[in-house]
Structure formats: C-alpha cells, structure tokens
Scaffold this motif. Structure first.
Motif, PDB file in Angstrom:
ATOM      1  N   ARG A  71       0.817  -1.208   0.000  1.00  0.00           N
ATOM      2  CA  ARG A  71       0.000   0.000   0.000  1.00  0.00           C
ATOM      3  C   ARG A  71       0.856   1.265   0.000  1.00  0.00           C
ATOM      4  N   ASP A  89      -0.664  -1.636  -4.542  1.00  0.00           N
ATOM      5  CA  ASP A  89      -2.052  -1.371  -4.180  1.00  0.00           C
ATOM      6  C   ASP A  89      -2.146   0.056  -3.636  1.00  0.00           C
ATOM      7  N   ALA A  91      -3.856   3.612  -4.282  1.00  0.00           N
ATOM      8  CA  ALA A  91      -4.993   4.230  -4.965  1.00  0.00           C
ATOM      9  C   ALA A  91      -4.573   5.434  -5.797  1.00  0.00           C
ATOM     10  N   GLU A  92      -5.264   5.584  -6.931  1.00  0.00           N
ATOM     11  CA  GLU A  92      -5.100   6.749  -7.797  1.00  0.00           C
ATOM     12  C   GLU A  92      -3.656   6.995  -8.236  1.00  0.00           C
ATOM     13  N   ARG A 143      -3.894  -1.550 -12.452  1.00  0.00           N
ATOM     14  CA  ARG A 143      -3.284  -2.257 -11.321  1.00  0.00           C
ATOM     15  C   ARG A 143      -1.944  -2.805 -11.809  1.00  0.00           C
TER      16      ARG A 143
END
Length: 170
Positions: A71, A89, A91-92, A143
């Motif tokens: 993350r 992982d 985001a954006e 991804r």
C-alpha cells in the motif's frame, strides 16, 4: 582441409537458430499468469530473444491474493529488494507514477522497473498495440504487478478487462 560455407548458408542457419530462441512460450506464460489473473483470450503475443509482450482479455479483472500487496512505495521496495513479485495497491496512482516514485526511493530498482516496461515496447510491441499500452501506463485505474526477479511487469486495466504483460532481459 577446412570446410567453407557460403555466407548465405551461415546467416540462414544463424537466423533459424535465433528465431527458435524466444524468451517465453505463450502456453507456458498463460500457465504462469493463470495463477495471478483470470485469463480469457490472448489478443497479442510476441516473444523474441530479449523480450516478450502479451495482451490478454480477462474473464475477471481481479488479481490473485497470492501476490503480496503493498500500500506504499516503501513497502513495495522491501518486496522488490527481496525479489518477490509485488502488487502496487496504491490508490489513484498510475504505473508511470509508481515507477517515478520507486526511482526516487531507489534509483537502481526504479530503473529496473522502467526498463522492464520500456525495453519490450521498443523491441517487441507492435505499433497498433503501443497506443493502448500508453493509455494504461498513464491511467490511475491500472493495477500494477512488478516481478523484479523475473524481469516482468503485469498491468491489469479493469475498465476494459485487459492485461498487458512485458518481460525483458536487457
């Protein structure tokens, strides 16, 4: 007495030998990737001595939980340094932004990811595939899985149920 062969025979023999030297075989690659993603049809596949590019239609745009997730770039870098595949992982964040962030933390590892994504494009990607590749490379919806040990980059684009796979050995 030394046998002499015409240069044309020698070049034809070398060409035949090298043409059989592909980095990946399609069925073996599909078998490997089926542990990570839900493959449907192969839309494009080429493999040379130094690179492989494959584009797949996906049955589902999900990535297996067998791949360690990160993350943050720092967590991803730990996995990359261990030679583990890692799913970014974050985001954006597009694959392009991920490679930039990785280079800012560890130039060598970041350049490794960059060369995995660029080398095969230059040597193995057909022009008609390049535009779509650029779009998913720049999309935050993509991804990204990077396997530094395997010199491989997998990008899954859920909006179109597509996966791009690139491998280089440069």
């Amino acid at each position: 007495m030394v046998a002499r062969f015409p240069i044309g025979v020698i070049l034809a023999t070398l060409s035949a030998l090298l043409s059989g030297c592909a980095l990946d075989e399609e069925m073996a690659l599909r078998s490997q990737l089926s542990k990570w993603i839900y493959l449907s049809e192969t839309l494009f596949f080429t493999s040379e001595v130094t690179c492989t590019v494959a584009v797949f239609d996906l049955a589902r745009p999900e990535i297996s939980s067998k791949i360690p997730r990160a993350r943050s770039i720092d967590t991803a870098l730990i996995r990359v340094r261990r030679g583990q595949p890692v799913l970014f992982d974050i985001a954006e964040t597009s694959p392009n932004e991920i490679s930039e962030q990785l280079m800012s933390r560890d130039l060598g590892k970041g350049l490794g990811m960059l060369s995995t994504g660029v080398g095969p494009v230059k040597d193995c990607m057909a022009d008609e595939i390049a535009y779509g590749y650029y779009q998913i490379l720049m999309s935050p919806d993509t991804r990204t899985v990077y396997d530094a040990a395997g010199n491989a980059l997998l990008m899954v684009y859920p909006p179109s149920n597509l996966a791009f796979f690139l491998r280089g050995n440069i």
